[in-house]
Design a protein around this motif. Structure first.
Motif, PDB file in Angstrom:
ATOM      1  N   PHE A 154       9.215   2.621 -10.515  1.00  0.00           N
ATOM      2  CA  PHE A 154       8.527   2.128  -9.320  1.00  0.00           C
ATOM      3  C   PHE A 154       9.048   0.747  -8.901  1.00  0.00           C
ATOM      4  O   PHE A 154       9.084   0.443  -7.710  1.00  0.00           O
ATOM      5  N   ILE A 155       9.490  -0.052  -9.846  1.00  0.00           N
ATOM      6  CA  ILE A 155      10.152  -1.315  -9.470  1.00  0.00           C
ATOM      7  C   ILE A 155      11.442  -1.002  -8.719  1.00  0.00           C
ATOM      8  O   ILE A 155      11.739  -1.603  -7.680  1.00  0.00           O
ATOM      9  N   ASN A 156      12.214  -0.031  -9.219  1.00  0.00           N
ATOM     10  CA  ASN A 156      13.454   0.366  -8.534  1.00  0.00           C
ATOM     11  C   ASN A 156      13.164   0.960  -7.157  1.00  0.00           C
ATOM     12  O   ASN A 156      13.901   0.696  -6.199  1.00  0.00           O
ATOM     13  N   ILE A 157      12.128   1.772  -7.065  1.00  0.00           N
ATOM     14  CA  ILE A 157      11.755   2.358  -5.771  1.00  0.00           C
ATOM     15  C   ILE A 157      11.451   1.235  -4.781  1.00  0.00           C
ATOM     16  O   ILE A 157      11.928   1.246  -3.645  1.00  0.00           O
ATOM     17  N   TRP A 158      10.676   0.257  -5.216  1.00  0.00           N
ATOM     18  CA  TRP A 158      10.318  -0.879  -4.370  1.00  0.00           C
ATOM     19  C   TRP A 158      11.566  -1.659  -3.943  1.00  0.00           C
ATOM     20  O   TRP A 158      11.747  -1.965  -2.774  1.00  0.00           O
ATOM     21  N   ASN A 159      12.432  -1.937  -4.906  1.00  0.00           N
ATOM     22  CA  ASN A 159      13.612  -2.766  -4.633  1.00  0.00           C
ATOM     23  C   ASN A 159      14.730  -2.030  -3.897  1.00  0.00           C
ATOM     24  O   ASN A 159      15.530  -2.649  -3.216  1.00  0.00           O
ATOM     25  N   GLN A 160      14.799  -0.708  -4.053  1.00  0.00           N
ATOM     26  CA  GLN A 160      15.900   0.053  -3.472  1.00  0.00           C
ATOM     27  C   GLN A 160      15.490   0.899  -2.272  1.00  0.00           C
ATOM     28  O   GLN A 160      16.307   1.651  -1.734  1.00  0.00           O
ATOM     29  N   ALA A 161      14.249   0.787  -1.839  1.00  0.00           N
ATOM     30  CA  ALA A 161      13.742   1.634  -0.756  1.00  0.00           C
ATOM     31  C   ALA A 161      14.557   1.497   0.521  1.00  0.00           C
ATOM     32  O   ALA A 161      14.756   2.476   1.241  1.00  0.00           O
ATOM     33  N   SER A 162      15.055   0.312   0.793  1.00  0.00           N
ATOM     34  CA  SER A 162      15.832   0.130   2.029  1.00  0.00           C
ATOM     35  C   SER A 162      17.152   0.897   1.979  1.00  0.00           C
ATOM     36  O   SER A 162      17.746   1.176   3.019  1.00  0.00           O
ATOM     37  N   GLY A 163      17.609   1.265   0.801  1.00  0.00           N
ATOM     38  CA  GLY A 163      18.850   2.019   0.664  1.00  0.00           C
ATOM     39  C   GLY A 163      18.662   3.525   0.664  1.00  0.00           C
ATOM     40  O   GLY A 163      19.635   4.276   0.589  1.00  0.00           O
ATOM     41  N   PHE A 164      17.407   3.984   0.762  1.00  0.00           N
ATOM     42  CA  PHE A 164      17.160   5.427   0.784  1.00  0.00           C
ATOM     43  C   PHE A 164      17.733   6.027   2.065  1.00  0.00           C
ATOM     44  O   PHE A 164      17.529   5.517   3.156  1.00  0.00           O
ATOM     45  N   ASP A 165      18.456   7.143   1.901  1.00  0.00           N
ATOM     46  CA  ASP A 165      19.079   7.821   3.044  1.00  0.00           C
ATOM     47  C   ASP A 165      18.565   9.262   3.093  1.00  0.00           C
ATOM     48  O   ASP A 165      18.941  10.088   2.260  1.00  0.00           O
ATOM     49  N   PRO A 166      17.713   9.578   4.083  1.00  0.00           N
ATOM     50  CA  PRO A 166      17.166  10.939   4.154  1.00  0.00           C
ATOM     51  C   PRO A 166      18.222  12.014   4.378  1.00  0.00           C
ATOM     52  O   PRO A 166      17.980  13.183   4.095  1.00  0.00           O
ATOM     53  N   ALA A 167      19.402  11.635   4.847  1.00  0.00           N
ATOM     54  CA  ALA A 167      20.476  12.610   5.042  1.00  0.00           C
ATOM     55  C   ALA A 167      21.002  13.113   3.692  1.00  0.00           C
ATOM     56  O   ALA A 167      21.611  14.177   3.621  1.00  0.00           O
ATOM     57  N   ARG A 168      20.774  12.356   2.631  1.00  0.00           N
ATOM     58  CA  ARG A 168      21.276  12.742   1.311  1.00  0.00           C
ATOM     59  C   ARG A 168      20.261  13.520   0.492  1.00  0.00           C
ATOM     60  O   ARG A 168      20.563  13.980  -0.607  1.00  0.00           O
ATOM     61  N   ALA A 225       7.822   6.500 -21.964  1.00  0.00           N
ATOM     62  CA  ALA A 225       7.745   7.141 -20.649  1.00  0.00           C
ATOM     63  C   ALA A 225       6.986   6.262 -19.664  1.00  0.00           C
ATOM     64  O   ALA A 225       7.375   6.142 -18.496  1.00  0.00           O
ATOM     65  N   GLU A 226       5.908   5.622 -20.113  1.00  0.00           N
ATOM     66  CA  GLU A 226       5.162   4.712 -19.241  1.00  0.00           C
ATOM     67  C   GLU A 226       6.043   3.553 -18.777  1.00  0.00           C
ATOM     68  O   GLU A 226       6.002   3.163 -17.603  1.00  0.00           O
ATOM     69  N   ASP A 227       6.835   2.999 -19.699  1.00  0.00           N
ATOM     70  CA  ASP A 227       7.755   1.912 -19.332  1.00  0.00           C
ATOM     71  C   ASP A 227       8.784   2.398 -18.314  1.00  0.00           C
ATOM     72  O   ASP A 227       9.132   1.672 -17.379  1.00  0.00           O
ATOM     73  N   ILE A 228       9.279   3.604 -18.498  1.00  0.00           N
ATOM     74  CA  ILE A 228      10.279   4.154 -17.581  1.00  0.00           C
ATOM     75  C   ILE A 228       9.688   4.339 -16.189  1.00  0.00           C
ATOM     76  O   ILE A 228      10.322   3.988 -15.189  1.00  0.00           O
ATOM     77  N   VAL A 229       8.468   4.855 -16.104  1.00  0.00           N
ATOM     78  CA  VAL A 229       7.835   5.045 -14.799  1.00  0.00           C
ATOM     79  C   VAL A 229       7.584   3.681 -14.142  1.00  0.00           C
ATOM     80  O   VAL A 229       7.790   3.526 -12.936  1.00  0.00           O
ATOM     81  N   HIS A 230       7.178   2.703 -14.925  1.00  0.00           N
ATOM     82  CA  HIS A 230       7.009   1.345 -14.393  1.00  0.00           C
ATOM     83  C   HIS A 230       8.320   0.850 -13.794  1.00  0.00           C
ATOM     84  O   HIS A 230       8.362   0.359 -12.663  1.00  0.00           O
ATOM     85  N   ASP A 231       9.402   0.993 -14.561  1.00  0.00           N
ATOM     86  CA  ASP A 231      10.722   0.570 -14.073  1.00  0.00           C
ATOM     87  C   ASP A 231      11.147   1.382 -12.853  1.00  0.00           C
ATOM     88  O   ASP A 231      11.771   0.847 -11.929  1.00  0.00           O
ATOM     89  N   ASP A 290       0.819  -1.203   0.000  1.00  0.00           N
ATOM     90  CA  ASP A 290       0.000   0.000   0.000  1.00  0.00           C
ATOM     91  C   ASP A 290       0.864   1.269   0.000  1.00  0.00           C
ATOM     92  O   ASP A 290       0.461   2.298  -0.539  1.00  0.00           O
ATOM     93  N   ALA A 291       2.052   1.194   0.569  1.00  0.00           N
ATOM     94  CA  ALA A 291       2.951   2.349   0.556  1.00  0.00           C
ATOM     95  C   ALA A 291       3.378   2.672  -0.880  1.00  0.00           C
ATOM     96  O   ALA A 291       3.394   3.839  -1.285  1.00  0.00           O
ATOM     97  N   LEU A 292       3.695   1.636  -1.640  1.00  0.00           N
ATOM     98  CA  LEU A 292       4.060   1.840  -3.044  1.00  0.00           C
ATOM     99  C   LEU A 292       2.862   2.373  -3.829  1.00  0.00           C
ATOM    100  O   LEU A 292       3.004   3.288  -4.650  1.00  0.00           O
ATOM    101  N   LEU A 338       5.619  11.974 -12.414  1.00  0.00           N
ATOM    102  CA  LEU A 338       6.817  11.267 -12.877  1.00  0.00           C
ATOM    103  C   LEU A 338       6.677  10.899 -14.353  1.00  0.00           C
ATOM    104  O   LEU A 338       7.649  10.952 -15.104  1.00  0.00           O
ATOM    105  N   LEU A 339       5.466  10.557 -14.760  1.00  0.00           N
ATOM    106  CA  LEU A 339       5.225  10.273 -16.172  1.00  0.00           C
ATOM    107  C   LEU A 339       5.498  11.524 -17.014  1.00  0.00           C
ATOM    108  O   LEU A 339       6.108  11.444 -18.078  1.00  0.00           O
ATOM    109  N   GLY A 340       5.098  12.675 -16.522  1.00  0.00           N
ATOM    110  CA  GLY A 340       5.367  13.927 -17.230  1.00  0.00           C
ATOM    111  C   GLY A 340       6.855  14.204 -17.359  1.00  0.00           C
ATOM    112  O   GLY A 340       7.336  14.620 -18.415  1.00  0.00           O
ATOM    113  N   VAL A 341       7.604  13.943 -16.288  1.00  0.00           N
ATOM    114  CA  VAL A 341       9.059  14.130 -16.326  1.00  0.00           C
ATOM    115  C   VAL A 341       9.672  13.208 -17.375  1.00  0.00           C
ATOM    116  O   VAL A 341      10.455  13.630 -18.226  1.00  0.00           O
TER     117      VAL A 341
END
Length: 188
Positions: free
Chosen positions: A59-73, A51-57, A24-26, A37-40
């Motif tokens: 969100f897959i990256n966001i899902w897979n890399q979320a644990s590596g997000f660092d709010p200090a950066r 662009a739709e394929d890129i946004v899909h990818d 649900d967070a995703l 993001l689609l507009g970007v």
């Protein structure tokens, strides 16, 4: 969560939710930022289907890399845009013969992401402090606005800005000088 004003949506919590594998967070992130993001992506690659394929990818990256997000950066929202922008630019680089690169759009997106990241980190103080500054910044040409953002938001030196933009140092100094004058005149 959809429909909440920006200051009430907790991007960082949503990214942490993705790291904890809460679908649900995703979904909330997608509902909140998917269209933007689609507009970007569309502005960078120039093709709606790609662009739709890129946004899909993205969100897959966001899902897979979320644990590596660092709010200090940087902000969580800026991180989402950075992932999408990098995927789109990688597509353009990989398919350079098929998709023309528009440097003005890339410069504007750089400035937009840096400003949004700063706004996210400074919360409501931004609205109080820069209520008049935002429209003035928007009036500047993209390359000059980008220089101001790099100098006064990111804290880069003139030399670092020139190197990052691939622009002569004298040009960067002139853009900053003219931009500051234009901002003073706009705010007066």
């Amino acid at each position: 969560m959809p429909g909440l004003p920006d200051e009430e949506f907790d991007y960082e919590a949503a990214v942490r939710g993705c790291a904890a594998r809460h679908r649900d967070a995703l979904e909330h992130l997608y509902q909140r930022e998917g269209a933007r993001l689609l507009g970007v992506a569309r502005r960078i690659v120039g093709d709606a289907a790609v662009a739709e394929d890129i946004v899909h990818d993205a969100f897959i990256n966001i899902w897979n890399q979320a644990s590596g997000f660092d709010p200090a950066r940087g902000s969580a929202r800026g991180w989402l845009y950075s992932i999408t922008r990098h995927l789109a630019l990688n597509f353009v680089r990989d398919h350079a013969r098929l998709v023309p690169v528009d440097e003005a759009v890339a410069a504007r997106l750089d400035a937009d992401v840096a400003l949004q990241d700063w706004r996210d980190r400074h919360g409501l103080a931004w609205a109080d402090y820069a209520g008049r500054m935002g429209p003035c910044l928007d009036e500047l040409p993209a390359e000059r606005r980008n220089c101001i953002v790099h100098a006064y938001v990111e804290g880069l030196s003139h030399s670092e800005i020139a190197q990052r933009l691939g622009t002569p140092l004298g040009t960067v100094k002139a853009w900053i000088t003219r931009s500051l004058k234009a901002l003073r005149d706009c705010l007066a």
